[in-house]
Design a protein around this motif. Structure first.
Motif, PDB file in Angstrom:
ATOM      1  N   LEU A 287      13.093  -6.838   1.363  1.00 23.54           N
ATOM      2  CA  LEU A 287      14.028  -7.127   2.166  1.00 23.54           C
ATOM      3  C   LEU A 287      13.267  -8.006   2.985  1.00 23.54           C
ATOM      4  O   LEU A 287      14.075  -9.155   3.848  1.00 23.54           O
ATOM      5  N   GLU A 288      12.280  -8.096   3.381  1.00 20.25           N
ATOM      6  CA  GLU A 288      11.384  -8.991   4.130  1.00 20.25           C
ATOM      7  C   GLU A 288      11.344 -10.452   3.473  1.00 20.25           C
ATOM      8  O   GLU A 288      11.990 -11.586   4.102  1.00 20.25           O
ATOM      9  N   ASN A 289      11.374 -10.509   2.231  1.00 17.57           N
ATOM     10  CA  ASN A 289      11.699 -11.906   1.584  1.00 17.57           C
ATOM     11  C   ASN A 289      13.011 -12.359   1.853  1.00 17.57           C
ATOM     12  O   ASN A 289      13.230 -13.675   1.824  1.00 17.57           O
ATOM     13  N   LEU A 290      14.100 -11.426   1.945  1.00 19.63           N
ATOM     14  CA  LEU A 290      15.670 -12.109   2.262  1.00 19.63           C
ATOM     15  C   LEU A 290      15.496 -12.347   3.693  1.00 19.63           C
ATOM     16  O   LEU A 290      16.850 -12.565   4.089  1.00 19.63           O
TER      17      LEU A 290
ATOM     18  N   LEU B 138       0.711  -1.133  -0.051  1.00 19.51           N
ATOM     19  CA  LEU B 138       0.011   0.104  -0.187  1.00 19.51           C
ATOM     20  C   LEU B 138       0.784   1.200  -0.128  1.00 19.51           C
ATOM     21  O   LEU B 138       0.331   2.229  -0.491  1.00 19.51           O
ATOM     22  N   THR B 139       2.083   1.218   0.458  1.00 24.53           N
ATOM     23  CA  THR B 139       2.566   2.509   0.621  1.00 24.53           C
ATOM     24  C   THR B 139       4.274   2.348  -0.045  1.00 24.53           C
ATOM     25  O   THR B 139       4.741   1.192  -0.137  1.00 24.53           O
ATOM     26  N   VAL B 140       4.965   3.455  -0.349  1.00 21.12           N
ATOM     27  CA  VAL B 140       6.042   3.506  -0.819  1.00 21.12           C
ATOM     28  C   VAL B 140       7.127   2.572   0.152  1.00 21.12           C
ATOM     29  O   VAL B 140       7.892   1.939  -0.316  1.00 21.12           O
ATOM     30  N   TYR B 141       6.977   3.070   1.582  1.00 23.08           N
ATOM     31  CA  TYR B 141       7.972   2.337   2.492  1.00 23.08           C
ATOM     32  C   TYR B 141       7.649   0.895   2.653  1.00 23.08           C
ATOM     33  O   TYR B 141       8.671   0.016   2.384  1.00 23.08           O
ATOM     34  N   GLU B 142       6.598   0.302   2.502  1.00 27.36           N
ATOM     35  CA  GLU B 142       6.285  -1.098   2.224  1.00 27.36           C
ATOM     36  C   GLU B 142       6.797  -1.685   1.224  1.00 27.36           C
ATOM     37  O   GLU B 142       7.202  -2.956   1.177  1.00 27.36           O
ATOM     38  N   GLU B 143       6.687  -1.140   0.052  1.00 26.98           N
ATOM     39  CA  GLU B 143       7.083  -1.505  -1.299  1.00 26.98           C
ATOM     40  C   GLU B 143       8.682  -1.773  -0.966  1.00 26.98           C
ATOM     41  O   GLU B 143       9.017  -2.784  -1.535  1.00 26.98           O
ATOM     42  N   VAL B 144       9.318  -0.966  -0.477  1.00 28.70           N
ATOM     43  CA  VAL B 144      10.744  -0.994  -0.431  1.00 28.70           C
ATOM     44  C   VAL B 144      11.075  -2.200   0.539  1.00 28.70           C
ATOM     45  O   VAL B 144      11.995  -3.180   0.235  1.00 28.70           O
ATOM     46  N   ALA B 145      10.128  -2.328   1.835  1.00 30.83           N
ATOM     47  CA  ALA B 145      10.311  -3.252   2.827  1.00 30.83           C
ATOM     48  C   ALA B 145      10.300  -4.583   2.152  1.00 30.83           C
ATOM     49  O   ALA B 145      10.956  -5.719   2.538  1.00 30.83           O
TER      50      ALA B 145
ATOM     51  N   ILE C 226      14.129   1.548  -8.388  1.00 32.01           N
ATOM     52  CA  ILE C 226      15.523   1.797  -8.074  1.00 32.01           C
ATOM     53  C   ILE C 226      15.900   1.698  -6.659  1.00 32.01           C
ATOM     54  O   ILE C 226      16.597   0.657  -6.202  1.00 32.01           O
ATOM     55  N   ALA C 227      15.096   2.319  -5.652  1.00 31.59           N
ATOM     56  CA  ALA C 227      15.183   2.405  -4.298  1.00 31.59           C
ATOM     57  C   ALA C 227      15.049   0.706  -3.892  1.00 31.59           C
ATOM     58  O   ALA C 227      15.906   0.262  -3.023  1.00 31.59           O
ATOM     59  N   SER C 228      14.059   0.282  -4.380  1.00 29.77           N
ATOM     60  CA  SER C 228      13.976  -1.326  -3.916  1.00 29.77           C
ATOM     61  C   SER C 228      15.136  -1.971  -4.337  1.00 29.77           C
ATOM     62  O   SER C 228      15.274  -3.128  -3.592  1.00 29.77           O
ATOM     63  N   ILE C 229      15.442  -1.828  -5.346  1.00 22.68           N
ATOM     64  CA  ILE C 229      16.777  -2.597  -5.594  1.00 22.68           C
ATOM     65  C   ILE C 229      18.091  -2.266  -5.190  1.00 22.68           C
ATOM     66  O   ILE C 229      18.710  -3.185  -4.289  1.00 22.68           O
ATOM     67  N   ILE C 230      18.312  -0.991  -4.656  1.00 20.68           N
ATOM     68  CA  ILE C 230      19.370  -0.523  -3.836  1.00 20.68           C
ATOM     69  C   ILE C 230      19.226  -0.988  -2.238  1.00 20.68           C
ATOM     70  O   ILE C 230      20.632  -1.011  -1.732  1.00 20.68           O
ATOM     71  N   ALA C 231      18.083  -1.135  -1.918  1.00 22.67           N
ATOM     72  CA  ALA C 231      18.020  -1.631  -0.481  1.00 22.67           C
ATOM     73  C   ALA C 231      18.554  -2.991  -0.276  1.00 22.67           C
ATOM     74  O   ALA C 231      19.058  -3.335   0.848  1.00 22.67           O
TER      75      ALA C 231
END
Ligand code: ATP
Ligand code: MG
Length: 301
Positions: free
Chosen positions: A130-133, A120-127, A174-179
């Motif tokens: 990382l959660e999957n890892l 639902l949010t930009v924050y959760e999208e990046v998370a 890009i942010a989701s990848i860089i995280a």
């Protein structure tokens, strides 16, 4: 131990002395059920932290090369493969795509297709990635805050990703990848679906990644932009690497247009007016370089 043990050991000590970000050696690749090689004897090396542009006309092999760097070629597409690709010290052929993803990330053309739509949010999208890892919460929060600030998205962290502009959405991809902290990021025409403002945002974001020491490999059709930002340019044509050099070298080639590539507008003007660096014989590729040559300052600062 096999007879390559010593050679391997030497290689390892070289690794510590200064490992290349990318090594591509005589890469040949043909998609299944096709006749023609999509990549034909491609070789080049990239130093850590370099910003590399890839140019070439349609079907030159640019996307295939990107896919070969992240392992989708050959692991996903299969087909006939020869030569060697090593990224961040990891051999692509003998590693899985998910293993490689810890070292090298990829961003595609269309920002819409890269957003999961599950969050639902930009924050959760990046998370999400990382959660999957399986990261600990504290480390996740640290990384998400860092990438959202780095890519100028922190103010939008509570927004729905689909309410963002195209440029913001691509920066989120890009942010989701860089995280995931890859040391190399590949971008395949990330600005082709964006308006000039969105494109500029993405270029600035990529530049900030480059300043952080992340190695950038970017396919781009906007020659003015790639000439301005890239340290070196790879020119591909029909699966062959035609040239690999600083932008002034590649864009000064007299035969450039025979590969279906137009030089940056400043280079075309400089060619017409005969404004070049008399020491190197090369033409400028940016307005600033042209200005320097006209007032007699050195070509590169
Ligand atoms: N999935 C596929 N299956 C079979 N052949 C493919 C596939 N993808 C690409 N090719 C072929 O591989 C060659 C290189 O294509 P590629 O998409 O890498 O070029 P490109 O430089 O990225 O082109 P564009 O500028 O259109 O994005 C072309 O001959 C193309 O037809
Ligand atoms: Mg392509």
């Amino acid at each position: 131990m096999d007879s390559n043990c010593c050679a391997h050991f030497v290689h390892c000590s070289e690794v510590y002395a200064g490992m290349k970000a990318v090594v591509v050696e005589n890469l040949k690749y043909r998609y299944p059920s096709t006749e023609r090689l999509a990549l034909s004897g491609v070789s080049f090396e990239v130093e850590q932290g370099e910003f590399i542009g890839i140019i070439g006309k349609n079907l030159a092999g640019k996307s295939t090369l990107c896919e070969a760097l992240v392992g989708l070629v050959p692991h996903f597409y299969k087909g006939a493969y020869g030569g060697r690709v090593v990224v961040d010290g990891v051999e692509v052929l003998s590693s899985s795509v998910s293993e490689l993803a810890r070292h090298i990330g990829i961003v595609f053309q269309n920002p819409f297709t890269q957003i999961t739509a599950a969050k639902l949010t930009v924050y959760e999208e990046v998370a999400f990635g990382l959660e999957n890892l399986g990261f600990q919460r504290e480390e996740m929060v640290k990384r998400i805050d860092y990438v959202l600030k780095l890519l100028g998205l922190y103010a939008y962290k509570d927004r729905n990703p689909f309410e963002l502009s195209g440029g913001q959405m691509q920066r989120l991809a890009i942010a989701s990848i860089i995280a995931m902290k890859p040391s190399i990021i590949v971008l395949d025409e990330p600005t082709s679906q964006l308006d000039p403002l969105g494109s500029e945002e993405v270029f600035k974001a990529v530049q900030s990644l480059s300043k952080e020491g992340i190695t950038i490999i970017m396919v781009e059709q906007k020659m003015e932009k790639i000439a301005q930002y890239a340290d070196k340019i790879i020119l591909l044509h029909e699966g062959h690497l035609v040239d690999f050099g600083v932008p002034e070298e590649v864009f000064s080639r007299p035969d450039l247009e025979s590969y279906g590539v137009e030089p940056p507008v400043f280079t075309s003007i400089a060619k017409k007016l005969g404004i070049k660096d008399n020491n190197t014989g090369l033409y400028p590729v940016t307005l600033e370089q042209m200005r320097r040559l006209m007032i007699g300052e050195p070509h590169r600062s």
